[in-house]
Design a protein around this motif. Structure first.
Motif, PDB file in Angstrom:
ATOM      1  N   THR A 194       0.837  -1.195   0.000  1.00 65.13           N
ATOM      2  CA  THR A 194       0.000   0.000   0.000  1.00 65.13           C
ATOM      3  C   THR A 194       0.880   1.255   0.000  1.00 65.13           C
ATOM      4  O   THR A 194       2.044   1.212   0.399  1.00 65.13           O
ATOM      5  CB  THR A 194      -0.940   0.026   1.218  1.00 65.13           C
ATOM      6  N   GLY A 195       0.322   2.357  -0.466  1.00 64.81           N
ATOM      7  CA  GLY A 195       1.101   3.584  -0.569  1.00 64.81           C
ATOM      8  C   GLY A 195       2.228   3.460  -1.567  1.00 64.81           C
ATOM      9  O   GLY A 195       3.278   4.099  -1.423  1.00 64.81           O
ATOM     10  N   ALA A 196       2.020   2.646  -2.614  1.00 60.86           N
ATOM     11  CA  ALA A 196       3.101   2.314  -3.544  1.00 60.86           C
ATOM     12  C   ALA A 196       3.336   3.372  -4.615  1.00 60.86           C
ATOM     13  O   ALA A 196       4.226   3.214  -5.452  1.00 60.86           O
ATOM     14  CB  ALA A 196       2.813   0.972  -4.212  1.00 60.86           C
ATOM     15  N   GLY A 197       2.577   4.450  -4.581  1.00 63.04           N
ATOM     16  CA  GLY A 197       2.737   5.464  -5.606  1.00 63.04           C
ATOM     17  C   GLY A 197       3.930   6.383  -5.415  1.00 63.04           C
ATOM     18  O   GLY A 197       4.368   7.044  -6.363  1.00 63.04           O
ATOM     19  N   SER A 198       4.475   6.432  -4.203  1.00 56.45           N
ATOM     20  CA  SER A 198       5.601   7.335  -3.946  1.00 56.45           C
ATOM     21  C   SER A 198       6.337   6.905  -2.687  1.00 56.45           C
ATOM     22  O   SER A 198       5.885   6.025  -1.942  1.00 56.45           O
ATOM     23  CB  SER A 198       5.117   8.780  -3.781  1.00 56.45           C
ATOM     24  N   ALA A 218       0.352   8.052 -10.410  1.00 53.79           N
ATOM     25  CA  ALA A 218       1.617   7.676  -9.779  1.00 53.79           C
ATOM     26  C   ALA A 218       1.818   6.171  -9.841  1.00 53.79           C
ATOM     27  O   ALA A 218       2.928   5.686 -10.094  1.00 53.79           O
ATOM     28  CB  ALA A 218       1.648   8.159  -8.334  1.00 53.79           C
ATOM     29  N   LEU A 219       0.747   5.416  -9.621  1.00 54.23           N
ATOM     30  CA  LEU A 219       0.833   3.957  -9.702  1.00 54.23           C
ATOM     31  C   LEU A 219       1.218   3.507 -11.097  1.00 54.23           C
ATOM     32  O   LEU A 219       2.059   2.610 -11.266  1.00 54.23           O
ATOM     33  CB  LEU A 219      -0.512   3.331  -9.328  1.00 54.23           C
ATOM     34  N   VAL A 232      12.799  10.314   6.552  1.00 50.95           N
ATOM     35  CA  VAL A 232      13.177   9.738   5.266  1.00 50.95           C
ATOM     36  C   VAL A 232      12.930  10.794   4.197  1.00 50.95           C
ATOM     37  O   VAL A 232      11.888  11.468   4.204  1.00 50.95           O
ATOM     38  CB  VAL A 232      12.342   8.471   4.962  1.00 50.95           C
ATOM     39  N   HIS A 233      13.879  10.956   3.285  1.00 48.81           N
ATOM     40  CA  HIS A 233      13.735  11.969   2.233  1.00 48.81           C
ATOM     41  C   HIS A 233      12.769  11.473   1.169  1.00 48.81           C
ATOM     42  O   HIS A 233      13.139  10.728   0.262  1.00 48.81           O
ATOM     43  CB  HIS A 233      15.085  12.302   1.619  1.00 48.81           C
ATOM     44  N   THR A 234      11.518  11.868   1.290  1.00 48.72           N
ATOM     45  CA  THR A 234      10.459  11.505   0.355  1.00 48.72           C
ATOM     46  C   THR A 234       9.855  12.773  -0.235  1.00 48.72           C
ATOM     47  O   THR A 234      10.132  13.884   0.233  1.00 48.72           O
ATOM     48  CB  THR A 234       9.352  10.715   1.078  1.00 48.72           C
ATOM     49  N   PRO A 235       8.993  12.645  -1.230  1.00 44.26           N
ATOM     50  CA  PRO A 235       8.311  13.833  -1.773  1.00 44.26           C
ATOM     51  C   PRO A 235       7.525  14.595  -0.715  1.00 44.26           C
ATOM     52  O   PRO A 235       7.351  15.814  -0.841  1.00 44.26           O
ATOM     53  CB  PRO A 235       7.390  13.239  -2.836  1.00 44.26           C
ATOM     54  N   PHE A 236       7.067  13.896   0.336  1.00 47.39           N
ATOM     55  CA  PHE A 236       6.338  14.584   1.400  1.00 47.39           C
ATOM     56  C   PHE A 236       7.226  15.635   2.071  1.00 47.39           C
ATOM     57  O   PHE A 236       6.783  16.748   2.369  1.00 47.39           O
ATOM     58  CB  PHE A 236       5.847  13.592   2.456  1.00 47.39           C
TER      59      PHE A 236
END
Length: 256
Positions: free
Chosen positions: A12-16, A42-43, A186-190
């Motif tokens: 789950t949450g696999a788009g980013s 994104a998916l 963690v360096h993510t788009p968020f």
């Protein structure tokens, strides 16, 4: 080592972010990955990347809202067999208890707690039928130590850690393992979006400041988190269940 050939995995949450890194790595290691996210575009990009990489595994995109139990059950039943479930979908929120609105509290709870419950509720009967299964939940350092201005988020991740222990205990005799991990930043788009919204013009300065809150001096990469998840979901970790693994650059033990 860590070969997932023949395994069917739901992420789950696999788009980013972390979920995307997990989907890519699992497919590389031979799994059939069912990638879930609200963001269909994104998916599609993730699935396209996996297809273009011509790895041993494959990926199927499923636009899904994990807060909707009926939707989750219908999707999981259509998959039919689930060997691995990675509950990576989640949202954050900034605020103390008295500055967190009921609306924001409910929103965090719906995704981070009920979303995990819904996926567990749908996957466990399928795993019981198979006589085996592996579950990895995404907790946080926030369920281990106090994090300023993260009341609702910390609440939700504490619930994830508790659900992990409960599931590990209840299904250990049915061949099902359940663990969680607790990442630091963690360096993510968020993170990039958060900095752009709250510190326009000072993104680089604030990124450096947040990075240095980890004793190791930087944020984690999503791929580093995915590496630990891969191990815990592999046959090499078959003796591990009911555990919470910090992956935090020394934050919990060394941040004195």
């Amino acid at each position: 080592m860590n070969n997932l050939a023949g395994k069917i995995a739901v992420v789950t949450g696999a788009g980013s972010g972390i979920g995307k890194a997990v989907a890519l790595l699992f497919a590389e290691r031979g799994a059939e990955v069912h990638a879930l996210d609200l963001n269909a575009d994104a998916l599609d990009a993730v699935v396209s990347t996996i297809a273009n990489n011509k790895v041993n595994g494959k990926a199927i995109a499923h636009a899904c809202d994990v807060t909707k139990q009926g939707q989750v059950i219908k999707l999981f039943d259509s998959i039919g067999r689930i060997d691995i479930l990675v509950n990576s979908a989640g949202i954050s929120h900034i605020g103390k208890c008295d500055s967190t609105s009921e609306e924001d509290f409910d929103r965090v709870f719906q995704v981070n707690v009920k979303g995990v419950y819904n996926c567990l509720h749908a996957a466990l009967p399928l795993m019981k039928k198979s006589g085996k299964g592996i579950i990895l939940n995404m907790a946080s350092i926030a369920n281990n130590v106090g994090i300023p201005d993260r009341f609702a988020y910390s609440m939700s991740k504490g619930a994830v850690a508790a659900m992990t222990l409960s599931v590990a205990k209840d299904y250990i005799t049915e061949g099902i393992r359940c663990n969680c991990i607790s990442p630091a930043r963690v360096h993510t788009p968020f993170v990039d979006g958060f900095l752009q919204k709250n510190y326009p013009g000072k993104e680089a300065e604030m990124f450096e400041k947040l990075s240095k809150t980890q004793p190791i001096g930087r944020m984690a990469k999503p791929e580093e988190i995915a590496g630990l998840i891969l191990y815990l979901c592999s046959d090499e970790a078959s003796f591990i269940t009911g555990c919470d693994y910090p992956i935090d650059g020394g934050f919990i033990k060394l941040n004195n």
